[in-house]
Design a protein around this motif. Structure first.
Motif, mmCIF file in Angstrom:
data_model
loop_
_atom_site.group_PDB
_atom_site.id
_atom_site.type_symbol
_atom_site.label_atom_id
_atom_site.label_comp_id
_atom_site.label_asym_id
_atom_site.label_seq_id
_atom_site.Cartn_x
_atom_site.Cartn_y
_atom_site.Cartn_z
ATOM 1 N N MET A 1 -94.881 7.688 62.636
ATOM 2 C CA MET A 1 -93.909 6.642 62.830
ATOM 3 C C MET A 1 -93.766 6.387 64.320
ATOM 4 N N GLY A 2 -93.831 5.140 64.693
ATOM 5 C CA GLY A 2 -93.735 4.790 66.100
ATOM 6 C C GLY A 2 -92.585 3.850 66.355
ATOM 7 N N GLU A 3 -92.747 3.095 67.391
ATOM 8 C CA GLU A 3 -91.717 2.149 67.788
ATOM 9 C C GLU A 3 -91.771 0.904 66.902
ATOM 10 N N PHE A 4 -90.693 0.150 66.951
ATOM 11 C CA PHE A 4 -90.668 -1.112 66.218
ATOM 12 C C PHE A 4 -91.425 -2.168 67.012
ATOM 13 N N SER A 5 -92.275 -2.907 66.335
ATOM 14 C CA SER A 5 -92.979 -4.014 66.971
ATOM 15 C C SER A 5 -92.142 -5.284 66.774
ATOM 16 N N PRO A 6 -92.466 -6.358 67.466
ATOM 17 C CA PRO A 6 -91.712 -7.611 67.289
ATOM 18 C C PRO A 6 -91.720 -8.104 65.838
ATOM 19 N N ILE A 7 -92.785 -7.853 65.114
ATOM 20 C CA ILE A 7 -92.845 -8.254 63.703
ATOM 21 C C ILE A 7 -91.789 -7.501 62.893
ATOM 22 N N HIS A 8 -91.630 -6.215 63.165
ATOM 23 C CA HIS A 8 -90.607 -5.432 62.465
ATOM 24 C C HIS A 8 -89.213 -5.985 62.742
ATOM 25 N N TRP A 9 -88.940 -6.340 64.005
ATOM 26 C CA TRP A 9 -87.621 -6.873 64.367
ATOM 27 C C TRP A 9 -87.383 -8.222 63.688
ATOM 28 N N LEU A 10 -88.412 -9.057 63.553
ATOM 29 C CA LEU A 10 -88.264 -10.333 62.858
ATOM 30 C C LEU A 10 -87.950 -10.141 61.383
ATOM 31 N N ILE A 11 -88.579 -9.145 60.768
ATOM 32 C CA ILE A 11 -88.306 -8.847 59.357
ATOM 33 C C ILE A 11 -86.868 -8.368 59.189
ATOM 34 N N VAL A 12 -86.415 -7.496 60.080
ATOM 35 C CA VAL A 12 -85.029 -7.012 60.021
ATOM 36 C C VAL A 12 -84.061 -8.175 60.212
ATOM 37 N N LEU A 13 -84.323 -9.053 61.167
ATOM 38 C CA LEU A 13 -83.471 -10.209 61.409
ATOM 39 C C LEU A 13 -83.420 -11.126 60.191
ATOM 40 N N ALA A 14 -84.563 -11.345 59.549
ATOM 41 C CA ALA A 14 -84.604 -12.191 58.359
ATOM 42 C C ALA A 14 -83.772 -11.590 57.230
ATOM 43 N N ILE A 15 -83.837 -10.278 57.062
ATOM 44 C CA ILE A 15 -83.055 -9.613 56.015
ATOM 45 C C ILE A 15 -81.566 -9.748 56.310
ATOM 46 N N ILE A 16 -81.173 -9.602 57.573
ATOM 47 C CA ILE A 16 -79.767 -9.733 57.948
ATOM 48 C C ILE A 16 -79.265 -11.149 57.665
ATOM 49 N N VAL A 17 -80.069 -12.153 58.012
ATOM 50 C CA VAL A 17 -79.671 -13.537 57.751
ATOM 51 C C VAL A 17 -79.546 -13.783 56.254
ATOM 52 N N LEU A 18 -80.448 -13.223 55.471
ATOM 53 C CA LEU A 18 -80.368 -13.398 54.018
ATOM 54 C C LEU A 18 -79.128 -12.714 53.435
ATOM 55 N N LEU A 19 -78.773 -11.551 53.957
ATOM 56 C CA LEU A 19 -77.614 -10.826 53.429
ATOM 57 C C LEU A 19 -76.289 -11.466 53.811
ATOM 58 N N PHE A 20 -76.141 -11.838 55.077
ATOM 59 C CA PHE A 20 -74.852 -12.315 55.558
ATOM 60 C C PHE A 20 -74.741 -13.829 55.612
ATOM 61 N N GLY A 21 -75.820 -14.522 55.757
ATOM 62 C CA GLY A 21 -75.772 -15.968 55.912
ATOM 63 C C GLY A 21 -75.547 -16.334 57.365
ATOM 64 N N GLY A 22 -75.906 -17.546 57.717
ATOM 65 C CA GLY A 22 -75.822 -17.986 59.104
ATOM 66 C C GLY A 22 -74.405 -18.120 59.626
ATOM 67 N N LYS A 23 -73.443 -18.456 58.763
ATOM 68 C CA LYS A 23 -72.068 -18.668 59.210
ATOM 69 C C LYS A 23 -71.307 -17.361 59.392
ATOM 70 N N LYS A 24 -71.675 -16.347 58.677
ATOM 71 C CA LYS A 24 -70.939 -15.082 58.722
ATOM 72 C C LYS A 24 -71.363 -14.204 59.901
ATOM 73 N N ILE A 25 -72.564 -14.381 60.418
ATOM 74 C CA ILE A 25 -73.093 -13.516 61.481
ATOM 75 C C ILE A 25 -72.244 -13.571 62.752
ATOM 76 N N PRO A 26 -71.794 -14.745 63.251
ATOM 77 C CA PRO A 26 -70.952 -14.739 64.456
ATOM 78 C C PRO A 26 -69.646 -13.966 64.263
ATOM 79 N N GLU A 27 -69.052 -14.059 63.077
ATOM 80 C CA GLU A 27 -67.822 -13.319 62.802
ATOM 81 C C GLU A 27 -68.076 -11.814 62.825
ATOM 82 N N VAL A 28 -69.182 -11.404 62.245
ATOM 83 C CA VAL A 28 -69.524 -9.983 62.222
ATOM 84 C C VAL A 28 -69.773 -9.471 63.640
#
Length: 71
Positions: A1-28
């Motif tokens: 297991m190594g460091e996160f690559s930019p692709i990994h960070w994009l996947i994590v960001l996409a999952i966060i947007v799917l879970l919370f939605g675009g409007k809820k993220i600034p509040e969080v």
């Protein structure tokens, strides 16, 4: 297991947007920032938080004494 690559960070960001939605993220993020700020103030011993606002006094009620009318 190594460091996160930019692709990994994009996947994590996409999952966060799917879970919370675009409007809820600034509040969080705002809540997270306030929590971190409060934690840092607690660690440094700063207790310069503003006191809670006091409720406004109700308007003066009309007096119960009868008013004399001049004729």
């Amino acid at each position: 297991m190594g460091e996160f690559s930019p692709i990994h960070w994009l996947i994590v960001l996409a999952i966060i947007v799917l879970l919370f939605g675009g409007k809820k993220i600034p509040e969080v993020m705002r809540g997270l920032g306030e929590g971190i700020r409060s934690f840092k103030e607690g660690m440094h011993g700063n207790t310069t938080t503003a006191p809670p606002p006091t409720p406004a006094a109700p308007a003066a009620a009309p007096s119960s004494t009868p008013v004399e009318e001049k004729k």
